[in-house]
Motif scaffolding. Structure first.
Motif, mmCIF file in Angstrom:
data_model
loop_
_atom_site.group_PDB
_atom_site.id
_atom_site.type_symbol
_atom_site.label_atom_id
_atom_site.label_comp_id
_atom_site.label_asym_id
_atom_site.label_seq_id
_atom_site.Cartn_x
_atom_site.Cartn_y
_atom_site.Cartn_z
ATOM 1 N N TYR A 157 0.791 -1.259 -0.137
ATOM 2 C CA TYR A 157 0.022 -0.179 0.139
ATOM 3 C C TYR A 157 1.092 1.147 -0.006
ATOM 4 C CZ TYR A 157 -3.762 -3.294 1.257
ATOM 5 O OH TYR A 157 -4.714 -4.450 1.265
ATOM 6 N N PRO A 158 0.377 2.589 -0.374
ATOM 7 C CA PRO A 158 1.089 3.598 -0.388
ATOM 8 C C PRO A 158 1.620 4.055 0.681
ATOM 9 C CG PRO A 158 -0.987 4.042 -1.318
ATOM 10 C CD PRO A 158 -1.036 2.627 -1.007
ATOM 11 N N ASP A 159 0.747 3.812 1.881
ATOM 12 C CA ASP A 159 0.725 4.297 3.282
ATOM 13 C C ASP A 159 -0.012 3.500 4.324
ATOM 14 O OD1 ASP A 159 -1.881 5.572 3.245
ATOM 15 O OD2 ASP A 159 -0.805 7.206 1.979
ATOM 16 N N LYS A 160 0.115 3.660 5.735
ATOM 17 C CA LYS A 160 -0.608 2.795 6.609
ATOM 18 C C LYS A 160 -2.064 3.397 6.619
ATOM 19 C CE LYS A 160 -0.269 1.995 11.652
ATOM 20 N NZ LYS A 160 -1.752 2.548 11.891
ATOM 21 N N GLN A 161 -2.082 4.550 6.337
ATOM 22 C CA GLN A 161 -3.733 5.031 6.458
ATOM 23 C C GLN A 161 -4.534 4.210 5.115
ATOM 24 O OE1 GLN A 161 -4.519 9.007 5.592
ATOM 25 N NE2 GLN A 161 -6.378 9.096 5.946
ATOM 26 N N THR A 162 -4.023 4.285 4.064
ATOM 27 C CA THR A 162 -4.669 3.353 2.877
ATOM 28 C C THR A 162 -4.816 1.878 3.231
ATOM 29 O OG1 THR A 162 -3.594 4.871 1.505
ATOM 30 C CG2 THR A 162 -4.579 3.052 0.471
ATOM 31 N N ARG A 163 -3.652 1.279 3.662
ATOM 32 C CA ARG A 163 -3.590 -0.004 4.248
ATOM 33 C C ARG A 163 -4.873 -0.388 5.393
ATOM 34 N NH1 ARG A 163 0.184 -2.015 8.825
ATOM 35 N NH2 ARG A 163 -1.413 -1.180 10.091
ATOM 36 N N ASP A 164 -4.778 0.612 6.151
ATOM 37 C CA ASP A 164 -5.960 0.067 7.304
ATOM 38 C C ASP A 164 -7.546 0.491 6.712
ATOM 39 O OD1 ASP A 164 -4.235 -0.203 8.961
ATOM 40 O OD2 ASP A 164 -4.076 1.749 9.960
ATOM 41 N N MET A 165 -7.474 1.503 5.597
ATOM 42 C CA MET A 165 -8.901 1.818 5.262
ATOM 43 C C MET A 165 -9.288 0.578 4.383
ATOM 44 S SD MET A 165 -9.999 4.806 2.599
ATOM 45 C CE MET A 165 -8.801 4.159 1.411
ATOM 46 N N VAL A 166 -8.383 -0.083 3.738
ATOM 47 C CA VAL A 166 -8.737 -1.204 2.789
ATOM 48 C C VAL A 166 -9.248 -2.375 3.513
ATOM 49 C CG1 VAL A 166 -8.165 -2.786 1.146
ATOM 50 C CG2 VAL A 166 -7.424 -0.307 0.768
ATOM 51 N N LEU A 167 -8.366 -2.678 4.876
ATOM 52 C CA LEU A 167 -8.700 -3.697 5.537
ATOM 53 C C LEU A 167 -9.934 -3.612 6.222
ATOM 54 C CD1 LEU A 167 -5.150 -4.486 7.105
ATOM 55 C CD2 LEU A 167 -6.487 -5.705 5.301
ATOM 56 N N ALA A 168 -10.185 -2.568 6.714
ATOM 57 C CA ALA A 168 -11.479 -2.123 7.411
ATOM 58 C C ALA A 168 -12.797 -2.570 6.635
ATOM 59 C CB ALA A 168 -11.668 -0.687 7.803
ATOM 60 N N THR A 169 -12.561 -2.564 5.138
ATOM 61 C CA THR A 169 -13.782 -2.957 4.491
ATOM 62 C C THR A 169 -14.266 -4.327 4.466
ATOM 63 O OG1 THR A 169 -12.324 -3.593 2.592
ATOM 64 C CG2 THR A 169 -13.113 -1.339 2.714
ATOM 65 N N GLY A 170 -13.451 -5.233 5.295
ATOM 66 C CA GLY A 170 -13.842 -6.715 5.196
ATOM 67 C C GLY A 170 -13.258 -7.252 4.219
ATOM 68 N N MET A 171 -12.174 -6.979 3.521
ATOM 69 C CA MET A 171 -11.509 -7.486 2.471
ATOM 70 C C MET A 171 -11.294 -8.968 2.581
ATOM 71 S SD MET A 171 -7.763 -6.335 0.980
ATOM 72 C CE MET A 171 -6.847 -7.306 2.319
ATOM 73 N N THR A 172 -10.783 -9.573 3.921
ATOM 74 C CA THR A 172 -10.446 -10.866 4.177
ATOM 75 C C THR A 172 -11.585 -11.735 4.108
ATOM 76 O OG1 THR A 172 -8.525 -9.933 5.468
ATOM 77 C CG2 THR A 172 -9.373 -12.486 5.782
ATOM 78 N N ASP A 173 -12.746 -11.154 4.385
ATOM 79 C CA ASP A 173 -13.913 -12.012 4.164
ATOM 80 C C ASP A 173 -14.339 -12.173 2.932
ATOM 81 O OD1 ASP A 173 -14.007 -12.507 7.007
ATOM 82 O OD2 ASP A 173 -15.440 -10.842 7.503
ATOM 83 N N GLY A 174 -14.515 -11.103 2.175
ATOM 84 C CA GLY A 174 -14.913 -11.086 0.802
ATOM 85 C C GLY A 174 -13.828 -12.087 0.007
ATOM 86 N N MET A 175 -12.416 -12.226 0.225
ATOM 87 C CA MET A 175 -11.362 -12.976 -0.357
ATOM 88 C C MET A 175 -11.674 -14.457 -0.155
ATOM 89 S SD MET A 175 -7.866 -10.682 -0.085
ATOM 90 C CE MET A 175 -7.075 -11.604 -1.121
ATOM 91 N N GLU A 176 -12.134 -14.594 1.296
ATOM 92 C CA GLU A 176 -12.394 -15.995 1.476
ATOM 93 C C GLU A 176 -13.644 -16.448 1.021
ATOM 94 O OE1 GLU A 176 -12.797 -19.607 3.076
ATOM 95 O OE2 GLU A 176 -10.939 -18.396 3.038
ATOM 96 N N ALA A 177 -14.693 -15.827 0.579
ATOM 97 C CA ALA A 177 -15.854 -16.124 -0.091
ATOM 98 C C ALA A 177 -15.412 -16.507 -1.707
ATOM 99 C CB ALA A 177 -16.892 -15.113 -0.184
ATOM 100 N N SER A 178 -14.427 -15.747 -2.159
ATOM 101 C CA SER A 178 -13.973 -16.035 -3.459
ATOM 102 C C SER A 178 -13.287 -17.224 -3.503
ATOM 103 C CB SER A 178 -13.174 -14.891 -4.098
ATOM 104 O OG SER A 178 -14.184 -13.413 -4.395
ATOM 105 N N TYR A 179 -12.125 -17.339 -2.653
ATOM 106 C CA TYR A 179 -11.267 -18.585 -2.670
ATOM 107 C C TYR A 179 -12.029 -19.736 -2.511
ATOM 108 C CZ TYR A 179 -7.286 -15.210 -2.446
ATOM 109 O OH TYR A 179 -6.456 -14.497 -3.073
ATOM 110 N N ALA A 180 -13.260 -19.841 -1.365
ATOM 111 C CA ALA A 180 -13.900 -21.032 -1.383
ATOM 112 C C ALA A 180 -14.693 -21.251 -2.642
ATOM 113 C CB ALA A 180 -14.881 -20.663 -0.253
ATOM 114 N N ARG A 181 -15.017 -20.433 -3.408
ATOM 115 C CA ARG A 181 -15.625 -20.602 -4.624
ATOM 116 C C ARG A 181 -14.725 -21.152 -5.503
ATOM 117 N NH1 ARG A 181 -17.346 -15.896 -5.074
ATOM 118 N NH2 ARG A 181 -19.096 -16.001 -3.832
#
Length: 326
Positions: A294-318
Motif C-alpha cells: 500500500y502507499p501508506d498505513k492509512q490506505t492499508r488500514d482503510m482497505v482492511l476495514a472494508t472486510g477485504m479478508t472475508d470477501g476474499m475467503e468467499a471467492s477462494y472457497a468458490r
C-alpha cells in the motif's frame, strides 16, 4: 514468529539473529542446505530467492539472486568455509553481479549458522561477522535487520507440509509492516489450474466475486508483462450496492508461480497498490500467497476495514469448489 532476537554489536562487529522452531535440528539443517527449500524463505517477502549454484562443501560456492516485485534482480554469492552437519556451517557472503563476480565496493561478511536442539525442537543462532564498523553500519542501513527477520519468519511454513501449515485455516491476513500485508490461502487443486483460474477470463468470472449477490460484469485481461486488465462488478437480485471496478497492469509474470500487478479503483484518484501473487504446490494442493504493498498505513488500514479478508475467503472457497468440479 520464530525470530526472537536480532542484535548488533559495534564492538564485536557482529549481527546475531536467534530463532526458535518446533522442528528437530535435522529438519532445520535440511531447510538451510537444500536449495529448493532455501529458496522458499531466504529472501524477505516480495524478494524471493533463486539459487542457481549450490555446492555444499568446504571451498564450494553458492550463487543466488532475489527478484523484486518490479523484476529487479539482486545477486549474491556464498563461499562455504566449514561444514559440520547438522550442527553448523560457515560461509562468506558477498554481493555479486549477474555473472557471479564479487562486488568489491560492498561488504563481504562471514556468516556462522549454528543449529541447536531445544526441549520443543531447535534453535537457530546466525552470527554475521564484519570486517569494520563501517561495513556493519552500511549493511544495517540497507535494512539487514528487518529483511533477515522477515525472511527467517517465513521458515515455519517450510518446516511442515503445506497442508499442515494452512489447511482448515481459511484466508489469513498478516501485517508485515506499515505498508505491506500478506494474505495466504491453501487451495485444494494443482498449481497449473490455480494459475489458469487467475488468468483466464472465463474462469475468473466464475469465482472472483466476493460475497454472494454480485457478478463480474466486465473481465478484460492481458496477462503479459505490460498488459492491462479491467474488472467490474455489479449487484444482482436484491443485493444492495453500487457497481465498482479495478484496473491495472501486469508488472511481472513467471508462470505458473508468480505474477505481480498494480491495482487501482476505477474512476477514483486513489493511489494504486502493488499485488505480488505467489503459488506453491505440494501433494495436490496449492498455497496462494498474496503480498499487497500500500502507499501508506492509512490506505492499508482503510482497505482492511472494508472486510477485504472475508470477501476474499468467499471467492477462494468458490475457486476451490470450481476446481473440484474440473
Amino acid at each position: 514468529m520464530p525470530v526472537t532476537d536480532v542484535t548488533t554489536d559495534p564492538e564485536a562487529l557482529t549481527m546475531t539473529l536467534t530463532a526458535e522452531f518446533d522442528a528437530p535440528v535435522e529438519r532445520l539443517w535440511d531447510a538451510f542446505t537444500t536449495p529448493r527449500q532455501l529458496e522458499r524463505f531466504w529472501g524477505p517477502p516480495g524478494y524471493p530467492a533463486t539459487f542457481t549454484e549450490f555446492d555444499l562443501a568446504p571451498g564450494g560456492r553458492a550463487r543466488y539472486h532475489m527478484t523484486s516485485p518490479r523484476g529487479e534482480e539482486y545477486h549474491g554469492a556464498w563461499e562455504f568455509l566449514e561444514i559440520d552437519g547438522p550442527r553448523t556451517f560457515t560461509a562468506l557472503d558477498s554481493f555479486a553481479n549477474e555473472d557471479g563476480e564479487i562486488l568489491a565496493d560492498l561488504p563481504t561478511s562471514r556468516m556462522v549458522f549454528v543449529f541447536e536442539p531445544t526441549s520443543r525442537g531447535s534453535r537457530l543462532v546466525n552470527t554475521t561477522h564484519f570486517d569494520s564498523a563501517d561495513a556493519l553500519e552500511k549493511i544495517v542501513a540497507m535494512g539487514a535487520v528487518e529483511g533477515s527477520t522477515m525472511a527467517i519468519n517465513q521458515l515455519d511454513r517450510v518446516l511442515v507440509s503445506l497442508r499442515e501449515y494452512a489447511e482448515g485455516k481459511g484466508t489469513r491476513t498478516e501485517l508485515l509492516d506499515d505498508t505491506h500485508v500478506r494474505i495466504t490461502r491453501l487451495v485444494d487443486g494443482p498449481i497449473d489450474l490455480v494459475w489458469r483460474a487467475h488468468h483466464e477470463p472465463e474462469l475468473l468470472k466464475k469465482w472472483l466475486l466476493g460475497p454472494d449477490g454480485w457478478r463480474m460484469s466486465v473481465c478484460e485481461l492481458d496477462p503479459t508483462v505490460g498488459g492491462r486488465y479491467r474488472y467490474e462488478w455489479e449487484p444482482v437480485g436484491e443485493t444492495e450496492g453500487e457497481s465498482f471496478g479495478f484496473d491495472g497492469e501486469t508488472i511481472l509474470s513467471e508462470a505458473p508461480r508468480r505474477a505481480v500487478t498494480t491495482e487501482h479503483m476505477t474512476g477514483t484518484d486513489y493511489p494504486s497498490t502493488l499485488n505480488d501473487l505467489n503459488l506453491e504446490e505440494e501433494d495436490g494442493a496449492t498455497l496462494l500467497t498474496l503480498i499487497v504493498e500500500y502507499p501508506d498505513k492509512q490506505t492499508r488500514d482503510m482497505v482492511l476495514a472494508t472486510g477485504m479478508t472475508d470477501g476474499m475467503e468467499a471467492s477462494y472457497a468458490r475457486l476451490e469448489g470450481m476446481l473440484a468440479a474440473v
